[in-house]
Scaffold this motif. Structure first.
Motif, PDB file in Angstrom:
ATOM      1  N   TRP A 671      36.973  46.964  60.472  1.00 63.63           N
ATOM      2  CA  TRP A 671      36.663  47.133  59.051  1.00 63.63           C
ATOM      3  C   TRP A 671      37.487  48.260  58.427  1.00 63.63           C
ATOM      4  CZ3 TRP A 671      34.800  43.555  56.117  1.00 63.63           C
ATOM      5  CH2 TRP A 671      33.972  42.567  56.665  1.00 63.63           C
ATOM      6  N   SER A 672      37.694  49.360  59.183  1.00 60.41           N
ATOM      7  CA  SER A 672      38.518  50.456  58.652  1.00 60.41           C
ATOM      8  C   SER A 672      39.904  49.949  58.299  1.00 60.41           C
ATOM      9  CB  SER A 672      38.690  51.562  59.695  1.00 60.41           C
ATOM     10  OG  SER A 672      37.448  52.118  60.004  1.00 60.41           O
ATOM     11  N   ALA A 673      40.511  49.220  59.259  1.00 60.02           N
ATOM     12  CA  ALA A 673      41.882  48.749  59.047  1.00 60.02           C
ATOM     13  C   ALA A 673      41.937  47.697  57.949  1.00 60.02           C
ATOM     14  CB  ALA A 673      42.432  48.184  60.349  1.00 60.02           C
ATOM     15  N   LEU A 674      40.930  46.853  57.905  1.00 57.16           N
ATOM     16  CA  LEU A 674      40.905  45.775  56.908  1.00 57.16           C
ATOM     17  C   LEU A 674      40.812  46.349  55.492  1.00 57.16           C
ATOM     18  CD1 LEU A 674      38.967  42.460  57.334  1.00 57.16           C
ATOM     19  CD2 LEU A 674      38.929  43.620  55.153  1.00 57.16           C
ATOM     20  N   LEU A 675      39.936  47.341  55.307  1.00 59.42           N
ATOM     21  CA  LEU A 675      39.808  47.943  53.975  1.00 59.42           C
ATOM     22  C   LEU A 675      41.107  48.641  53.573  1.00 59.42           C
ATOM     23  CD1 LEU A 675      36.186  49.428  53.932  1.00 59.42           C
ATOM     24  CD2 LEU A 675      36.989  47.240  53.033  1.00 59.42           C
ATOM     25  N   LYS A 676      41.752  49.264  54.570  1.00 51.51           N
ATOM     26  CA  LYS A 676      43.013  49.941  54.270  1.00 51.51           C
ATOM     27  C   LYS A 676      44.063  48.913  53.826  1.00 51.51           C
ATOM     28  CE  LYS A 676      46.348  53.260  56.004  1.00 51.51           C
ATOM     29  NZ  LYS A 676      47.471  52.342  55.682  1.00 51.51           N
ATOM     30  N   ASP A 677      44.125  47.789  54.533  1.00 52.99           N
ATOM     31  CA  ASP A 677      45.040  46.709  54.139  1.00 52.99           C
ATOM     32  C   ASP A 677      44.744  46.224  52.722  1.00 52.99           C
ATOM     33  OD1 ASP A 677      46.666  46.650  56.320  1.00 52.99           O
ATOM     34  OD2 ASP A 677      45.810  44.841  57.224  1.00 52.99           O
ATOM     35  N   LEU A 678      43.475  46.075  52.429  1.00 51.78           N
ATOM     36  CA  LEU A 678      43.090  45.636  51.076  1.00 51.78           C
ATOM     37  C   LEU A 678      43.586  46.639  50.037  1.00 51.78           C
ATOM     38  CD1 LEU A 678      39.414  44.239  51.164  1.00 51.78           C
ATOM     39  CD2 LEU A 678      41.479  43.016  50.461  1.00 51.78           C
ATOM     40  N   ALA A 679      43.362  47.929  50.346  1.00 44.47           N
ATOM     41  CA  ALA A 679      43.768  48.989  49.411  1.00 44.47           C
ATOM     42  C   ALA A 679      45.284  49.032  49.258  1.00 44.47           C
ATOM     43  CB  ALA A 679      43.245  50.339  49.895  1.00 44.47           C
ATOM     44  N   ASP A 680      46.009  48.705  50.343  1.00 41.45           N
ATOM     45  CA  ASP A 680      47.476  48.703  50.295  1.00 41.45           C
ATOM     46  C   ASP A 680      48.039  47.438  49.660  1.00 41.45           C
ATOM     47  OD1 ASP A 680      47.410  51.109  51.538  1.00 41.45           O
ATOM     48  OD2 ASP A 680      47.961  50.374  53.535  1.00 41.45           O
ATOM     49  N   GLY A 681      47.173  46.550  49.253  1.00 43.30           N
ATOM     50  CA  GLY A 681      47.637  45.340  48.588  1.00 43.30           C
ATOM     51  C   GLY A 681      48.227  44.310  49.534  1.00 43.30           C
ATOM     52  N   VAL A 682      47.868  44.378  50.823  1.00 46.11           N
ATOM     53  CA  VAL A 682      48.332  43.351  51.770  1.00 46.11           C
ATOM     54  C   VAL A 682      47.717  42.005  51.358  1.00 46.11           C
ATOM     55  CG1 VAL A 682      48.289  42.619  54.194  1.00 46.11           C
ATOM     56  CG2 VAL A 682      48.526  45.051  53.616  1.00 46.11           C
ATOM     57  N   ALA A 683      48.530  40.940  51.453  1.00 42.89           N
ATOM     58  CA  ALA A 683      48.073  39.618  50.999  1.00 42.89           C
ATOM     59  C   ALA A 683      46.856  39.152  51.802  1.00 42.89           C
ATOM     60  CB  ALA A 683      49.200  38.602  51.149  1.00 42.89           C
ATOM     61  N   PRO A 684      45.900  38.505  51.129  1.00 41.52           N
ATOM     62  CA  PRO A 684      44.685  38.039  51.812  1.00 41.52           C
ATOM     63  C   PRO A 684      44.989  37.138  53.019  1.00 41.52           C
ATOM     64  CG  PRO A 684      44.443  37.778  49.442  1.00 41.52           C
ATOM     65  CD  PRO A 684      45.852  38.230  49.682  1.00 41.52           C
ATOM     66  N   GLY A 685      46.034  36.313  52.921  1.00 41.97           N
ATOM     67  CA  GLY A 685      46.377  35.422  54.043  1.00 41.97           C
ATOM     68  C   GLY A 685      46.754  36.218  55.280  1.00 41.97           C
ATOM     69  N   ILE A 686      47.463  37.331  55.068  1.00 40.58           N
ATOM     70  CA  ILE A 686      47.873  38.178  56.197  1.00 40.58           C
ATOM     71  C   ILE A 686      46.657  38.880  56.793  1.00 40.58           C
ATOM     72  CG2 ILE A 686      49.225  40.237  56.789  1.00 40.58           C
ATOM     73  CD1 ILE A 686      51.374  39.181  54.870  1.00 40.58           C
ATOM     74  N   ILE A 687      45.778  39.347  55.923  1.00 40.72           N
ATOM     75  CA  ILE A 687      44.556  39.997  56.420  1.00 40.72           C
ATOM     76  C   ILE A 687      43.725  38.998  57.233  1.00 40.72           C
ATOM     77  CG2 ILE A 687      42.389  41.110  55.725  1.00 40.72           C
ATOM     78  CD1 ILE A 687      43.865  42.299  53.336  1.00 40.72           C
ATOM     79  N   ALA A 688      43.615  37.786  56.690  1.00 42.82           N
ATOM     80  CA  ALA A 688      42.843  36.751  57.397  1.00 42.82           C
ATOM     81  C   ALA A 688      43.465  36.470  58.768  1.00 42.82           C
ATOM     82  CB  ALA A 688      42.785  35.470  56.568  1.00 42.82           C
ATOM     83  N   ALA A 689      44.809  36.455  58.815  1.00 43.61           N
ATOM     84  CA  ALA A 689      45.495  36.197  60.078  1.00 43.61           C
ATOM     85  C   ALA A 689      45.249  37.343  61.064  1.00 43.61           C
ATOM     86  CB  ALA A 689      46.989  36.024  59.835  1.00 43.61           C
ATOM     87  N   ARG A 690      45.328  38.575  60.595  1.00 42.43           N
ATOM     88  CA  ARG A 690      45.086  39.736  61.476  1.00 42.43           C
ATOM     89  C   ARG A 690      43.653  39.722  62.005  1.00 42.43           C
ATOM     90  NH1 ARG A 690      48.494  44.378  58.024  1.00 42.43           N
ATOM     91  NH2 ARG A 690      50.511  43.495  58.641  1.00 42.43           N
TER      92      ARG A 690
END
Ligand code: ZN
Ligand code: ZN
Length: 767
Positions: A671-690
């Motif tokens: 969850w820590s890394a996921l929220l950071k990705d969200l805040a950094d504007g990483v694309a949802p598809g990439i987050i879903a893949a990670r």
């Protein structure tokens, strides 16, 4: 000259087996007889021992298409003086039948050729069939399987059909549903007021109406479908609106493989599956031309099937695009099978009805499969497959007759006798009254068809499942033993059994990931690592339990799981402090968080669940996928998988971390890394893949560690969450890389549709 008795068991009646024996015997130059009896097919054959060997080998290697041989037993008999002059098919001998009924089968090439041949007497006849194809389970009322016990009893055969039926050299020898335009069922088209449209060809007119944007109810083999033009957005929208079905993908029928290839990728294995005589819906990756967006919203796949009755073939000849062909019902109800009932229930949905006068006795939904990790996998096992038995490994042929009642959602039941498990067709969610009636009807029918009296009844441990309550009541009423089976243990055991693991094969490491099941400690489970055999299991590790805020509401509103997970892993204050600008934080702040926090703290209507399904819900909702409302259990996970698919391969090295704390898999680092990705504007598809990579890693690392620790070399992956093919393929790959053997369901669904098989084999091992 020797004389032998040759016994053939399996699905050998009503499938053209005797004419096949007759043909082979003639070709080998044998004399004797063949007949049906209670155990299957019995042959008495006279010939040299060499020829008899060849005959038996050919019997085994050249069965007719719908037959399924379980065993061939041979016994030498004393040769009496009167050697028969030829080889004959003789009258069936009665007795208690054990042979069951075949599954419905798609129109064979020979029948199709006749239907398309203007010179043939069956030209354009929509009910053409033979011993190699046509309706079976869907028309059976009782056994023995002959015409009088099917809904074809209402149609006496004409002289020509009778002659085919009586001729062993004919493809229609003893084809119980044999029919022609003279004597068989008739089709008609009617409007929504019940007025028949008598002008022109009913099927051609129905196709014209579909092309014109109308919704037409079409009576098929196992139920009544609703059809519309899949390329017409207005028609598909209207169908969804009228059916109140807003989320689940709609099934499609295409004229042929070439038509499918315009809209989806199809590899050789998928072509074979589409062409299988079961003619299932095959879920394919969408590509190329687009159909109406509402066919499969938020998904990058399409579920296609090919025509499987002459009626469908004739209809699709008049279509230059695929049609939607979805079950004829209002959302969540079982599919309509009766003309009258359909006109009432589909009154506000269908504009026209293409009906016929052959009754559907037994409702069978279309089966659904998808290729994953190199094999076809069942999402739904019904028409074309049921009631084909699942053969069990040695040691399961005990005298006990076991009835397993199944679960609550995607229910099936299972009859286990003589080392065979007969799994019912997909019946559905027992939350619906009509589905419950369907369950009772089917259970009664199967008990009759397989002459089955249970000596043991197996149920899920969940006290509120209707199937559990019925099983309990039935056991009390019939005075038979009752066995309670834990939900996830059943998932693992079902997979062990279909892969032929014997009762002595030792323990496996079972990973059961699903929505929810009742755990042995009274809490809800769904992310389980079990050291298991058929007799029992030990829960070694599990996903971190997180409260389901609002109970079942957490299933319907995925965002509740996001909040619960954030609360549990990081604490809400920290999330707000670190990520005040996040859109999901804004969204959640609009919800009654104080109440929810109180509920969580006090444990009010917030049962803790170690559920993998709820974790997928939580991550999906965090990304804005299926956030506010899930139309069905698993919707968020399906959409999340679709989102991840294109990025999955490239994110293998960017998986989020997961931590094993004691016997719990903890998601705080994720969850820590996921929220950071969200805040950094990483694309949802990439987050879903990670995220998918993270779960696969967690499964593989944990299972591998536990295997080493407990000296186990086989991992079983099952439960509905493993229908996710990214997760299944990646977890399996990582585990195989460690030298472990990996088993996952192929013959049965990984979801709760496979539960009853697991319940049955566990009950057998325990009693
Ligand atoms: Zn045929
Ligand atoms: Zn006829």
């Amino acid at each position: 000259m020797e004389r032998e008795a040759i016994r053939v068991t399996g699905i050998v009646q009503g499938v053209g087996f005797r004419p096949n024996v007759w043909r082979l015997a003639h070709e080998c130059g044998l004399r004797g007889q063949v007949w049906n009896d209670a155990e299957g097919v019995l042959i008495h054959a006279w010939g040299s021992s060499q020829v008899l060997d060849i005959f038996v080998q050919r019997l085994r290697n050249e069965p007719p298409p719908l037959a399924s041989i379980e065993d061939i037993f041979r016994a030498r008999l004393d040769t009496p003086a009167d050697i028969p002059k030829d080889f004959r098919i003789v009258e069936s001998r009665k007795g208690t039948p054990h042979t069951g009924v075949a599954a419905d089968a798609a129109t064979c090439p020979e029948c199709l050729a006749e239907v398309l041949d203007p010179a043939n007497r069956r030209y354009r006849y929509p009910f053409t069939n033979c011993t190699h194809c046509g309706p079976r389970l869907s028309i059976v009322r009782a056994i023995p399987y002959d015409r009088a016990n099917t809904s074809m009893a209402a149609f006496p055969m004409c002289a020509q059909c009778q002659a085919e039926y009586a001729n062993p050299a004919d493809r229609r020898f003893h084809a119980q549903p044999n029919a022609c335009p003279e004597c068989g069922p008739q089709i008609w088209l009617q409007d929504s007021d019940g007025q028949r449209l008598s002008e022109g060809d009913a099927i051609e007119n129905a196709a014209g109406l579909i092309r014109a944007g109308k919704i037409v109810a079409i009576k098929g083999i196992g139920g009544i479908h609703l059809a519309c033009d899949a390329g017409n957005a207005e028609a598909v929208d209207a169908l969804r609106r009228r059916k109140h079905r807003y989320h689940k993908a709609l099934a499609l029928m295409a004229r042929d493989i070439d038509m499918i290839k315009c809209f989806a990728e199809v590899d050789d294995a998928e072509v074979a599956l589409l062409n299988d005589r079961a003619a299932p819906i095959v879920v394919l990756d969408a590509c190329g031309e687009r159909l109406a967006p509402a066919v499969a919203p938020a998904q990058n796949s399409l579920g296609f099937m090919l025509p499987y009755t002459p009626l469908h073939h004739l209809l699709m000849q008049h279509m230059n695009r695929p049609i939607v062909l979805t079950s004829g019902n209002r959302s969540e109800e079982p599919q309509s099978i009766d003309n009258q009932d359909a006109q009432q229930r589909l009154d506000q949905i269908a504009d026209y009805y293409l009906l016929h006068d052959r009754d559907i006795v037994n409702r069978l939904d279309d089966s659904v499969l998808r290729m994953a990790d190199g094999h076809p996998r069942f999402l739904r096992r019904a028409r074309g497959y049921a009631p084909r038995p699942v053969l069990l490994p040695d040691g399961f042929a005990s005298p006990a007759n076991i009835l397993a009642m199944g679960g609550e959602l995607k229910n099936t039941f299972c009859l286990l006798q003589d080392g065979r498990a007969i799994l019912s067709q997909h019946i559905g969610d027992l939350e619906n009254v009509d589905t419950c009636q369907d369950y009772q009807h089917n259970l009664q029918l199967y008990r009759q068809l397989f002459d089955f009296m249970p000596s043991v009844i197996a149920i899920d441990r969940h006290p509120n499942y209707l199937s559990t309550q019925w099983g309990r009541a039935m056991a009390a009423e019939e005075g038979v033993q009752l066995v309670e089976v834990q939900h996830h243990h059943a998932h693992i055991a079902a997979c062990m059994a279909e892969h032929g693991l014997s009762q002595e094969s030792g323990k496996v490491l079972g990973v059961a990931l699903d929505g929810l099941g009742f755990g042995d400690d009274g809490s809800l489970w769904g992310g389980e690592f079990l050291l298991a055999d058929y007799r029992g299991f030990q829960r070694l590790t599990h996903f971190q339990p997180v409260p389901m805020l609002g109970g079942v509401q957490a299933i319907h509103e995925p965002w509740r799981n996001t909040f619960a997970h954030l609360l549990d892993s990081l604490g809400w204050e920290r999330v707000v402090e670190d990520y005040p600008q996040l859109e999901i934080v804004d969204f959640l702040n609009e919800r009654p968080l104080v109440n929810l926090q109180t509920m969580a703290r006090k444990g009010l209507n917030s049962p803790p669940a170690s559920s993998a399904g709820r974790l997928f819900d939580a991550v999906a909702a965090a990304l804005g996928v299926c956030r506010e409302c899930a139309g069905f259990e698993g919707q968020a996970a399906i959409e999340l998988e679709a989102l991840a698919a294109a990025h999955f391969e490239h994110q293998a090295n960017f998986a989020y971390g997961v931590e094993l704390r004691g016997d719990c898999l903890n998601w705080t680092p994720l969850w820590s890394a996921l929220l950071k990705d969200l805040a950094d504007g990483v694309a949802p598809g990439i987050i879903a893949a990670r995220f998918h990579q993270a779960v696969a890693n967690a499964v593989a690392t944990t299972a591998n560690g536990l295997c080493r620790q407990h000296d186990v070399d086989t991992v079983v992956l099952s439960g509905g969450v493993f229908q996710n093919r990214l997760l299944l393929a990646r977890s399996s790959f990582l585990l195989r890389e460690q030298g472990l053997s990996v088993l996952s369901p192929i013959a049965t669904p990984a979801n709760d549709g496979g539960l009853s098989l697991g319940q049955a084999v566990i009950a057998l091992a325990c009693c």
